[in-house]
Design an enzyme around this catalytic site. Structure first.
Site, mmCIF file in Angstrom:
data_model
loop_
_atom_site.group_PDB
_atom_site.id
_atom_site.type_symbol
_atom_site.label_atom_id
_atom_site.label_comp_id
_atom_site.label_asym_id
_atom_site.label_seq_id
_atom_site.Cartn_x
_atom_site.Cartn_y
_atom_site.Cartn_z
ATOM 1 N N LYS A 71 0.839 -1.206 0.000
ATOM 2 C CA LYS A 71 0.000 0.000 0.000
ATOM 3 C C LYS A 71 0.877 1.260 0.000
ATOM 4 C CE LYS A 71 -3.802 -2.291 2.488
ATOM 5 N NZ LYS A 71 -4.600 -2.310 3.731
ATOM 6 N N TYR A 109 -12.328 -3.951 -3.262
ATOM 7 C CA TYR A 109 -12.809 -4.396 -1.955
ATOM 8 C C TYR A 109 -14.206 -5.016 -2.023
ATOM 9 C CZ TYR A 109 -8.720 -2.969 0.605
ATOM 10 O OH TYR A 109 -7.439 -2.892 1.077
ATOM 11 N N ASN A 125 -1.582 -0.285 7.371
ATOM 12 C CA ASN A 125 -0.999 -1.596 7.704
ATOM 13 C C ASN A 125 -0.165 -2.176 6.565
ATOM 14 O OD1 ASN A 125 -3.049 -2.286 6.002
ATOM 15 N ND2 ASN A 125 -4.271 -3.375 7.532
ATOM 16 N N HIS A 141 -1.937 -5.264 1.366
ATOM 17 C CA HIS A 141 -3.159 -6.033 1.172
ATOM 18 C C HIS A 141 -2.756 -7.433 0.755
ATOM 19 C CE1 HIS A 141 -6.965 -7.565 -0.202
ATOM 20 N NE2 HIS A 141 -6.335 -7.987 -1.276
ATOM 21 N N GLU A 143 -9.505 -11.135 -7.475
ATOM 22 C CA GLU A 143 -8.644 -9.945 -7.346
ATOM 23 C C GLU A 143 -7.531 -9.960 -8.399
ATOM 24 O OE1 GLU A 143 -9.293 -9.541 -2.503
ATOM 25 O OE2 GLU A 143 -7.296 -9.878 -3.271
#
Ligand code: ADP
Length: 201
Positions: free
Chosen positions: A14, A54, A156, A159, A170
């Protein structure tokens, strides 16, 4: 039965992972495990694309909302709302901003139990409670308690697909079939062959 050794998962470093100069560190963790990197690209995702990503999993909204509410309650804190769908709607808006704020590195990794093993070494969603030794546990210190009131997503670093089914959807969204390279890695013999013939001269 599917060939378990060919299982693939999507990993995205990310924008905070790029800004923290952790690309090499993160890639190293997956690479040294024995997984094979089969696709990689860097770009700045659009916010609509992040919403699509998502919501490829139709259960994501409910599961994400319930997980966040539980995380608050486990720490004897009051969640911003008791409604999981409302909770995840708020999270999705923050995520769209977060994930489109700068370049990301998207990768497909292949190997035995790729999805599950990558989730294990990536660590739980909230860095405050991610296990020690996981990437999220070792390299970042965020929590819902500090991210939620300021209206941003929990940072965080990574992904990683949550299930084999999500991974397939995905990967289709992030990569064209021709961007995924089929090749052999010499180390696959030592990882998967029945006999270790051919080591000794
Ligand atoms: P994971 O990334 O571990 O699979 P989710 O799919 O549930 O977790 O959530 C997607 C991402 O949204 C998380 O990685 C995190 O960056 C962010 N996030 C999740 N829940 C919250 C929350 N309650 N507040 C802020 N950000 C959140």
């Amino acid at each position: 039965m599917k060939n378990i050794q060919k299982e693939k998962t999507l990993i995205v470093i990310k924008p905070d992972g790029i800004q923290r100069s952790l690309i090499g560190e993160i890639v190293k963790r997956y690479e040294r495990l024995g997984l094979k990197l089969v696709a990689l690209k860097m770009f700045v995702p659009k916010s609509d694309f992040i919403e699509k990503h998502y919501t490829v999993d139709l259960n994501w909204r409910m599961a994400n909302g319930e997980k966040t509410i539980k995380a608050y309650r486990d720490k004897s804190l009051t969640p911003p709302t008791d409604d999981p769908m409302e909770m995840s709607a708020m999270t999705l808006e923050k995520l769209k901003k977060y994930m489109s704020s700068g370049p990301v590195v998207a990768m497909v990794w292949e190997g035995a139990h790729a999805v599950q093993i990558v989730r294990k070494i990536t660590g739980g969603t909230e860095p405050l409670t991610s296990d020690v030794g996981t990437i999220r546990g070792d390299f970042v210190l965020d929590s819902y308690q500090i991210s939620d009131p300021t209206g941003r997503a929990v940072r965080n670093l990574i992904h990683a697909s949550g299930s084999i089914d999500d991974a397939e959807k995905e990967i289709n969204l992030w990569f064209k079939p021709e961007e995924i390279i089929k090749y052999n890695l010499v180390q696959e013999h030592i990882l998967y062959d029945v006999n270790l013939d051919g080591i000794l001269e």
